[in-house]
Design an enzyme around this catalytic site. Sequence first.
Site, PDB file in Angstrom:
ATOM      1  N   TYR A  90       0.728  -1.329  -0.371  1.00 11.59           N
ATOM      2  CA  TYR A  90       0.207   0.442   0.023  1.00 11.59           C
ATOM      3  C   TYR A  90       0.494   1.122   0.563  1.00 11.59           C
ATOM      4  O   TYR A  90       0.792   2.361  -0.911  1.00 11.59           O
ATOM      5  CB  TYR A  90      -0.856   0.167   1.420  1.00 11.59           C
ATOM      6  CG  TYR A  90      -2.047   0.988   1.212  1.00 11.59           C
ATOM      7  CD1 TYR A  90      -1.662   2.061   1.382  1.00 11.59           C
ATOM      8  CD2 TYR A  90      -3.357   1.418   0.698  1.00 11.59           C
ATOM      9  CE1 TYR A  90      -2.369   4.041   1.759  1.00 11.59           C
ATOM     10  CE2 TYR A  90      -4.118   1.993   0.380  1.00 11.59           C
ATOM     11  CZ  TYR A  90      -3.594   3.527   1.297  1.00 11.59           C
ATOM     12  OH  TYR A  90      -4.438   4.778   1.175  1.00 11.59           O
ATOM     13  N   LYS A 123     -26.934   2.064  19.444  1.00  9.77           N
ATOM     14  CA  LYS A 123     -26.950   3.700  19.421  1.00  9.77           C
ATOM     15  C   LYS A 123     -25.394   3.456  19.354  1.00  9.77           C
ATOM     16  O   LYS A 123     -24.686   3.130  20.911  1.00  9.77           O
ATOM     17  CB  LYS A 123     -27.826   3.981  20.413  1.00  9.77           C
ATOM     18  CG  LYS A 123     -27.638   5.476  19.927  1.00  9.77           C
ATOM     19  CD  LYS A 123     -28.621   6.183  21.182  1.00  9.77           C
ATOM     20  CE  LYS A 123     -28.643   8.158  21.316  1.00  9.77           C
ATOM     21  NZ  LYS A 123     -27.692   8.144  22.285  1.00  9.77           N
TER      22      LYS A 123
HETATM   23  C1  LIG Z   1     -32.220   9.585  11.660  1.00 14.89           C
HETATM   24  C2  LIG Z   1     -32.367  10.039  13.411  1.00 14.89           C
HETATM   25  C3  LIG Z   1     -32.937  11.196  13.860  1.00 14.89           C
HETATM   26  C4  LIG Z   1     -34.115   8.557  13.276  1.00 14.89           C
HETATM   27  C5  LIG Z   1     -31.081   9.625  14.093  1.00 14.89           C
HETATM   28  N1  LIG Z   1     -31.143  10.219  15.217  1.00 14.89           N
HETATM   29  C6  LIG Z   1     -29.344   9.366  15.974  1.00 14.89           C
HETATM   30  N2  LIG Z   1     -28.845  10.646  16.485  1.00 14.89           N
HETATM   31  C7  LIG Z   1     -29.999  11.737  17.026  1.00 14.89           C
HETATM   32  C8  LIG Z   1     -29.740  12.918  18.039  1.00 14.89           C
HETATM   33  N3  LIG Z   1     -28.809  12.352  18.235  1.00 14.89           N
HETATM   34  C9  LIG Z   1     -27.842  13.881  19.044  1.00 14.89           C
HETATM   35  N4  LIG Z   1     -26.755  14.055  19.477  1.00 14.89           N
HETATM   36  C10 LIG Z   1     -26.458  15.044  20.476  1.00 14.89           C
HETATM   37  C11 LIG Z   1     -27.193  15.846  20.638  1.00 14.89           C
HETATM   38  C12 LIG Z   1     -28.428  15.318  20.324  1.00 14.89           C
HETATM   39  N5  LIG Z   1     -28.485  14.841  19.800  1.00 14.89           N
HETATM   40  C13 LIG Z   1     -27.184  11.516  17.902  1.00 14.89           C
HETATM   41  C14 LIG Z   1     -27.304  10.950  16.696  1.00 14.89           C
HETATM   42  C15 LIG Z   1     -28.769   8.390  15.321  1.00 14.89           C
HETATM   43  C16 LIG Z   1     -27.671   8.064  16.494  1.00 14.89           C
HETATM   44  C17 LIG Z   1     -27.360   6.424  16.125  1.00 14.89           C
HETATM   45  C18 LIG Z   1     -25.637   6.137  16.563  1.00 14.89           C
HETATM   46  N6  LIG Z   1     -25.425   6.881  18.149  1.00 14.89           N
HETATM   47  O1  LIG Z   1     -25.512   5.379  16.343  1.00 14.89           O
HETATM   48  C19 LIG Z   1     -28.554   5.413  15.206  1.00 14.89           C
HETATM   49  N7  LIG Z   1     -27.778   4.398  14.748  1.00 14.89           N
HETATM   50  N8  LIG Z   1     -29.618   6.299  14.744  1.00 14.89           N
HETATM   51  C20 LIG Z   1     -30.289   7.760  14.584  1.00 14.89           C
HETATM   52  N9  LIG Z   1     -30.650   8.526  14.440  1.00 14.89           N
END
Ligand SMILES: CC(C)(C)c1nc(N2CCN(c3ncccn3)CC2)c2cc(C(N)=O)c(N)nc2n1
Length: 328
Positions: free
Chosen positions: A37, A116
């Site tokens: 690589y 998550k």
């Molecule tokens: C697209 C949606 C809204 C349904 C959505 N929102 C997410 N989040 C929103 C809140 N977030 C957030 N971050 C900081 C402050 C407030 N909210 C952090 C991301 C998701 C986070 C993860 C994950 N962490 O693996 C995941 N697999 N799917 C998500 N899907």
Amino acid sequence: MDLAQVKKEIQFLRNELDKYNYEYHVLDQPSVSDYEYDQKMQQLIKLEHEFPELQTPDSPSKRVGGEPLDAFEKVEHAVPMLSLGNAFGEGDLRDFDRRVREGLKIDEVSYVCELKIDGLAVSLRYEDGIFVQGATRGDGQTGEDITQNLKTIRSIPLRIDQKETIEVRGEAFMPQKSFLALNEQKEKSGEEPFANPRNAAAGSLRQLDPKIASKRNLDIFLYAVGQWEAGTLTSHSDRLNYLKQLGFKTNPEWRVCKNIDDVIEYVNEWVEKRANLSYDIDGIVIKVDQLDYQEKLGFTAKSPRWAVAYKFPAEEAITTLYDIELSV
Ligand SMILES: CC(C)(C)c1nc(N2CCN(c3ncccn3)CC2)c2cc(C(N)=O)c(N)nc2n1
């Protein structure tokens, strides 16, 4: 070699290096040695140096960005990055499911369950197939342009085989092994260690010098699509498959659950299995799979009615583990 031949040679090297990078960092199945690589990368850098007019921003030689920035520019998200409502137990999950089914006036709805990831939500914008901008979630409406730092995440493709403008969203994170190694390094140089991988990832992406971010072994899992006018898929699970097909790193543990009972089974399964992961998770995200149902349910002031985050109880064990590791 004449210019046309040099151009072909450069294109060949770029394709090879992008393929090796994808195999190593997305599939975790390298097909060549690091030495091979590096050899090809040196050849590419040499040719681009001799023929600067052939340089392009999406070249694999451009991953570790340029000069340190003075500050990050602000970015307005074309599609807001929302929050997520929380669920803390089986009862909350059944309440969520009941609200969803009542909202849709149907008696069974399938969900996608995703781990998550405990990292930092970011948005990646691709125009004409090129990674042109990456931003933090910020307050959901306005984030910070951290393109140079995100380009250093090897599992983020600099090019995708799709010409329409598309924004993909995901969680940037620091694997536990990288976190422990970084903190050991900080301990050795008398610096304050990071409290957990999430803070370490956030701190790394906030570095104004991309060369520092590049050394932090950050990674990412993509899990949603933002702006995508041309999108014609009808379910979230199809979108996850499409993101993977485009070359994005998606988390392999997601699953379609045909009803809330299966969701609860998946959640209970991961309460146990969580400790075996090489990265931190702080719960499970549950999303209605059908996009037309998501559309119908819409959003509250700040979060979708079609998704919820099941939060695991804050884990003493993991922090104890980090404390033990650090005290060793
Ligand atoms: C697209 C949606 C809204 C349904 C959505 N929102 C997410 N989040 C929103 C809140 N977030 C957030 N971050 C900081 C402050 C407030 N909210 C952090 C991301 C998701 C986070 C993860 C994950 N962490 O693996 C995941 N697999 N799917 C998500 N899907």
